[in-house]
Scaffold this active site. Sequence first.
Site, mmCIF file in Angstrom:
data_model
loop_
_atom_site.group_PDB
_atom_site.id
_atom_site.type_symbol
_atom_site.label_atom_id
_atom_site.label_comp_id
_atom_site.label_asym_id
_atom_site.label_seq_id
_atom_site.Cartn_x
_atom_site.Cartn_y
_atom_site.Cartn_z
ATOM 1 N N CYS A 3 0.864 -1.188 0.000
ATOM 2 C CA CYS A 3 0.000 0.000 0.000
ATOM 3 C C CYS A 3 0.900 1.237 0.000
ATOM 4 C CB CYS A 3 -0.906 -0.017 1.230
ATOM 5 S SG CYS A 3 -1.756 1.544 1.511
ATOM 6 N N CYS A 6 0.732 3.287 3.211
ATOM 7 C CA CYS A 6 1.405 2.619 4.335
ATOM 8 C C CYS A 6 2.917 2.821 4.226
ATOM 9 C CB CYS A 6 1.063 1.133 4.379
ATOM 10 S SG CYS A 6 -0.558 0.783 5.095
ATOM 11 N N ASP A 29 0.250 16.695 -1.489
ATOM 12 C CA ASP A 29 -0.077 15.828 -2.620
ATOM 13 C C ASP A 29 0.975 16.018 -3.708
ATOM 14 O OD1 ASP A 29 -2.984 14.405 -3.684
ATOM 15 O OD2 ASP A 29 -1.463 14.890 -5.188
ATOM 16 N N HIS A 45 -3.982 1.305 8.513
ATOM 17 C CA HIS A 45 -4.505 1.025 7.166
ATOM 18 C C HIS A 45 -6.005 0.748 7.236
ATOM 19 C CE1 HIS A 45 -4.517 -0.199 2.958
ATOM 20 N NE2 HIS A 45 -5.434 -1.073 3.352
ATOM 21 N N THR A 94 -8.264 6.396 -6.035
ATOM 22 C CA THR A 94 -7.174 5.688 -6.716
ATOM 23 C C THR A 94 -6.204 5.034 -5.736
ATOM 24 O OG1 THR A 94 -5.797 7.677 -6.864
ATOM 25 C CG2 THR A 94 -7.266 7.222 -8.729
ATOM 26 N N HIS A 99 -7.995 8.463 2.939
ATOM 27 C CA HIS A 99 -7.329 9.771 2.938
ATOM 28 C C HIS A 99 -8.344 10.857 2.625
ATOM 29 C CE1 HIS A 99 -7.061 8.192 -1.188
ATOM 30 N NE2 HIS A 99 -7.202 9.450 -1.582
ATOM 31 N N HIS A 101 -8.504 14.867 1.168
ATOM 32 C CA HIS A 101 -7.804 15.956 0.495
ATOM 33 C C HIS A 101 -8.214 17.265 1.151
ATOM 34 C CE1 HIS A 101 -6.915 13.561 -3.285
ATOM 35 N NE2 HIS A 101 -7.895 12.844 -2.773
HETATM 36 P P1 5GP Z 1 -7.514 9.699 -4.683
HETATM 37 O O1 5GP Z 1 -7.636 9.915 -6.155
HETATM 38 O O2 5GP Z 1 -7.324 8.243 -4.335
HETATM 39 O O3 5GP Z 1 -8.584 10.350 -3.873
HETATM 40 O O4 5GP Z 1 -6.206 10.483 -4.261
HETATM 41 C C1 5GP Z 1 -4.930 9.961 -4.285
HETATM 42 C C2 5GP Z 1 -3.980 11.134 -4.280
HETATM 43 O O5 5GP Z 1 -2.682 10.664 -3.958
HETATM 44 C C3 5GP Z 1 -3.868 11.849 -5.637
HETATM 45 O O6 5GP Z 1 -4.259 13.215 -5.501
HETATM 46 C C4 5GP Z 1 -2.392 11.696 -6.003
HETATM 47 O O7 5GP Z 1 -1.855 12.842 -6.626
HETATM 48 C C5 5GP Z 1 -1.740 11.419 -4.656
HETATM 49 N N1 5GP Z 1 -0.542 10.607 -4.736
HETATM 50 C C6 5GP Z 1 -0.367 9.466 -5.459
HETATM 51 N N2 5GP Z 1 0.866 8.966 -5.264
HETATM 52 C C7 5GP Z 1 1.492 9.805 -4.402
HETATM 53 C C8 5GP Z 1 2.804 9.813 -3.818
HETATM 54 O O8 5GP Z 1 3.647 8.939 -4.048
HETATM 55 N N3 5GP Z 1 3.091 10.844 -2.976
HETATM 56 C C9 5GP Z 1 2.181 11.831 -2.702
HETATM 57 N N4 5GP Z 1 2.579 12.774 -1.862
HETATM 58 N N5 5GP Z 1 0.943 11.842 -3.212
HETATM 59 C C10 5GP Z 1 0.606 10.852 -4.070
HETATM 60 ZN ZN ZN Z 2 -2.272 1.429 3.689
#
Ligand code: 5GP
Ligand code: ZN
Length: 119
Positions: A3, A6, A29, A45, A94, A99, A101
């Site tokens: 993950c 994680c 982000d 998790h 994704t 989480h 935002h």
């Molecule tokens: P979701 O689309 O699942 O709500 O948001 C996942 C977020 O994680 C996205 O906004 C993406 O830019 C961010 N993200 C993905 N991989 C990484 C990473 O390795 N580091 C950081 N800091 N953010 C990430």
């Molecule tokens: Zn996790």
Amino acid sequence: MDCLFCKIVEGTIPSNKVLENDHVIVFHDIHPAAPTHVLIIPKKHISSMNEITTEDLPLIGEIHSAALEAAKRLGVQESGYRLINNCGRDGEQTVHHLHYHLLGGTRLGALTSLSDSHR
Ligand code: 5GP
Ligand code: ZN
């Protein structure tokens, strides 16, 4: 567990942290969608909002408290911000570690603009 978040909690993947305590971390982000865009995650998790149980409810309070502290530190408390959880397919989640935002630093537009897409 394989993950991404994680691994960020463990420190095996680096992140630009705004704050960390025993329960949560807040970090920037990697693909910011606004001038201020951080993610608030529990260290535990939990795959998505659907998997939150009653024993996790204090953790949700910790997440809100960390979001507010992050908004203060990032200077958007007064101007305002938006806290978003994406859940599941239609929510376009994704990363399958709970989480939230926190977006701010600009006028974000009304949520009603989304309604155009399903008329
Ligand atoms: P979701 O689309 O699942 O709500 O948001 C996942 C977020 O994680 C996205 O906004 C993406 O830019 C961010 N993200 C993905 N991989 C990484 C990473 O390795 N580091 C950081 N800091 N953010 C990430
Ligand atoms: Zn996790």
